[in-house]
Write an enzyme that holds these catalytic residues in place. Structure first.
Site, PDB file in Angstrom:
ATOM      1  N   ASP A  13       3.434   2.183  -0.310  1.00 20.74           N
ATOM      2  CA  ASP A  13       3.562   2.777   1.036  1.00 20.74           C
ATOM      3  C   ASP A  13       4.961   2.616   1.623  1.00 20.74           C
ATOM      4  O   ASP A  13       5.121   2.481   2.838  1.00 20.74           O
ATOM      5  CB  ASP A  13       2.541   2.164   2.018  1.00 20.74           C
ATOM      6  CG  ASP A  13       1.134   2.191   1.481  1.00 20.74           C
ATOM      7  OD1 ASP A  13       0.752   3.224   0.913  1.00 20.74           O
ATOM      8  OD2 ASP A  13       0.424   1.176   1.617  1.00 20.74           O
ATOM      9  N   LYS A  16       7.907   6.565  -0.187  1.00 18.69           N
ATOM     10  CA  LYS A  16       8.443   7.237  -1.382  1.00 18.69           C
ATOM     11  C   LYS A  16       8.272   8.747  -1.292  1.00 18.69           C
ATOM     12  O   LYS A  16       9.077   9.494  -1.812  1.00 18.69           O
ATOM     13  CB  LYS A  16       7.709   6.748  -2.646  1.00 18.69           C
ATOM     14  CG  LYS A  16       7.957   5.290  -2.973  1.00 18.69           C
ATOM     15  CD  LYS A  16       7.248   4.894  -4.252  1.00 18.69           C
ATOM     16  CE  LYS A  16       5.737   4.909  -4.146  1.00 18.69           C
ATOM     17  NZ  LYS A  16       5.157   3.958  -3.186  1.00 18.69           N
ATOM     18  N   GLY A  40      -1.135   7.897  -2.067  1.00 19.97           N
ATOM     19  CA  GLY A  40      -1.169   8.967  -1.081  1.00 19.97           C
ATOM     20  C   GLY A  40       0.218   9.175  -0.525  1.00 19.97           C
ATOM     21  O   GLY A  40       0.879   8.237  -0.142  1.00 19.97           O
ATOM     22  N   HIS A  41       0.677  10.399  -0.593  1.00 24.14           N
ATOM     23  CA  HIS A  41       1.961  10.733   0.019  1.00 24.14           C
ATOM     24  C   HIS A  41       1.675  11.592   1.233  1.00 24.14           C
ATOM     25  O   HIS A  41       0.900  12.543   1.134  1.00 24.14           O
ATOM     26  CB  HIS A  41       2.814  11.597  -0.909  1.00 24.14           C
ATOM     27  CG  HIS A  41       3.341  10.885  -2.098  1.00 24.14           C
ATOM     28  ND1 HIS A  41       3.844   9.610  -2.050  1.00 24.14           N
ATOM     29  CD2 HIS A  41       3.478  11.283  -3.369  1.00 24.14           C
ATOM     30  CE1 HIS A  41       4.256   9.272  -3.253  1.00 24.14           C
ATOM     31  NE2 HIS A  41       4.042  10.260  -4.081  1.00 24.14           N
ATOM     32  N   GLN A 223       2.420   3.636  -5.935  1.00 29.41           N
ATOM     33  CA  GLN A 223       2.277   2.214  -5.567  1.00 29.41           C
ATOM     34  C   GLN A 223       3.653   1.526  -5.539  1.00 29.41           C
ATOM     35  O   GLN A 223       4.641   2.195  -5.312  1.00 29.41           O
ATOM     36  CB  GLN A 223       1.304   1.483  -6.493  1.00 29.41           C
ATOM     37  CG  GLN A 223      -0.158   1.863  -6.303  1.00 29.41           C
ATOM     38  CD  GLN A 223      -0.569   3.079  -7.093  1.00 29.41           C
ATOM     39  OE1 GLN A 223      -0.194   3.243  -8.239  1.00 29.41           O
ATOM     40  NE2 GLN A 223      -1.348   3.946  -6.490  1.00 29.41           N
TER      41      GLN A 223
END
Ligand code: IMP
Length: 448
Positions: A13, A16, A40-41, A223
């Site tokens: 988180d 990225k 999750g982006h 991650q």
């Protein structure tokens, strides 16, 4: 031409999504090497929010090829939902490719992930509950289902009949759960298979062809370093290798093709799930970081634990990934603070400890040793160059760079693409630039 790995330098988180989105502009190919729908982006483009779990953010660029690599684990249901979301927003997915050797997350993986977390009680890991650990466990146990199996209905039926029978014993006898009906799972996955078939390729060959054609390839890690199965805060880690070396394994490329490794770190630290976190803040300041930074998991919505920047972990990330430079994100979240602390070392059993201890119980006993820096108490959201930053903010960045002996190439001050300071070209700037002759890691340096 450059082949670049972007990885998280903390516990995931780190932002990225935004950095890879920026770098995707000059990439011909974006590869997701590992992880699954635990990631999750969130990407904001012209006010429109995209939430992607598996598909690389490069998909937003029409000419960029996006490859979901062999080291990933794919939940077809979620992937198809993502595809539908992109199609609804009129984003083309004809440049998406899925590795035939990636493993498939099945319904029993999700059930077993949740059941084993419950069984662990206080020892729980705090997983995302998406079946990631059990999918990778089957891969290691050599009982996994791969995308190539989905493409062969007869083999899939045979494998699933056997596997579901075996998993049902565990579900029923160990966890007291209802068994799965093999036929309905087979039917469901055969349907997914047909929808995914057009995207399936030999991904390592496709990447190799791009290398031969001297295309720019971006390897987008999911991650973060401290969640690495081998080098993170085991057992409070994910089940893949998010470090730079893991990107080579997951994509199926040799390390010699990598030109550059870029780390992404927040200007503070967050962590989701259980496990030691030396700089965690439980009081008002932690809550402030959480609310200003909107620190809620993209995948689970869980509030993230927040704390001060940990320079020991930062140094470890530089070492274990061979970072050439760092992108520091969310600097603006610190805007209101009068003072900012940075962990420069740990106190471990009465001794000063400058390195991340790979022994988990030692890490759990580490107490942070802080240096306190003055805050700037003004908005940085609209700063676009280093000169625009308040001098305290610039000093903070210099302090971090010196502490970790790495240059800071990008500073992010908000979610939008334009809220960014490019300090030096992260791809063509100096390789492993440490401190310049003036001891100033932030100055723009000339070519290699
Ligand atoms: P799993 O990957 O769902 O098995 O979860 C294992 C650990 O990794 C948990 O602490 C999760 O919160 C953490 N984790 C997994 N994926 C992410 C991510 O994308 N960002 C942050 N933490 C993650």
């Amino acid at each position: 031409m450059a082949n670049v790995i972007v990885i998280g330098a903390q516990w995931g988180d780190e932002g990225k999504g935004k950095i890879t989105d920026l770098l995707s502009r000059s990439a011909d190919v974006v590869v997701r090497p590992q992880g699954g729908v635990n990631a999750g982006h969130t990407i904001v483009v012209q006010g429109q929010t995209f939430k992607l779990h598996l598909i690389p953010s490069g998909i937003l660029y029409p000419d960029t090829e996006c490859i979901i690599g062999s080291g990933t684990v794919i939940d077809p249901k979620v992937l198809l939902e993502e595809l539908a979301q992109l199609h609804a927003l009129k984003v083309s997915t004809q440049n998406l490719f899925i590795s035939q050797t990636a493993h498939v997350t099945m319904p029993y993986h999700r059930l077993l992930d949740k059941a084993s977390e419950e069984r662990r009680g206080k020892q729980k890991i705090g997983t995302t509950g998406r079946g990631i650990g059990p999918t990778y466990a089957d891969k290691s146990e050599r009982t996994g289902i791969r995308i190539v199996d989905l493409m062969n209905p007869d083999e899939l039926k045979e494998k699933l009949e056997w596997t579901i029978k075996y998993k049902n014993v565990i579900l029923e006898k160990l966890y007291n759960l209802a068994p799965l009906d093999p036929q309905s799972v087979i039917d469901e996955y055969l349907d997914y298979a047909e929808q995914l078939r057009p995207y399936v390729v030999d991904s390592s060959l496709k990447i190799y062809e791009a290398i031969i054609e001297r295309k720019n390839i971006l390897f987008e890690g999911a991650q973060g370093t401290l969640l690495d199965l081998d080098h993170g805060t085991y057992p409070y880690v994910t089940s893949s290798n998010p470090i730079a070396g893991g990107a080579c394994v997951g994509a199926g490329v040799g390390p010699t093709v990598i030109d550059r490794v870029i780390g992404v770190a927040k200007a503070y630290t967050t962590r989701v799930g259980e496990g030691p976190f030396p700089t965690e803040l439980h009081g008002e300041i932690g809550a402030l970081l959480g609310s200003r930074g909107a620190e809620f998991g993209t995948t689970t919505g869980r509030p993230r634990r927040c704390g001060w920047f940990d320079g020991v972990i930062g140094r470890y990330a530089v070492r274990i990934n061979g970072l050439d430079c760092l992108a520091i994100t969310k600097l603006d979240v610190l805007d209101e603070l009068a003072e900012i602390k940075v962990c420069v070392a740990y106190e471990l059993d009465g001794q000063i400890c400058n390195h991340f201890p790979s022994n988990a119980s030692q890490f759990a006993r580490c107490n942070p040793i802080y240096e306190t820096l003055p805050g700037w108490q003004q908005s940085t959201e609209n700063c676009r160059t280093l000169e625009d930053l308040p001098k305290e903010a610039l000093n903070y960045l210099k302090f971090l760079a010196e502490l970790m002996a790495v240059s800071i190439a990008i500073v992010s001050l908000g979610a939008s693409r334009d809220q960014t300071i490019i300090v030096e070209d992260p791809i063509h700037g100096p390789k492993r630039a440490l401190l310049d002759v003036n001891g100033d890691p932030l100055s723009v340096t000339t070519d290699e």
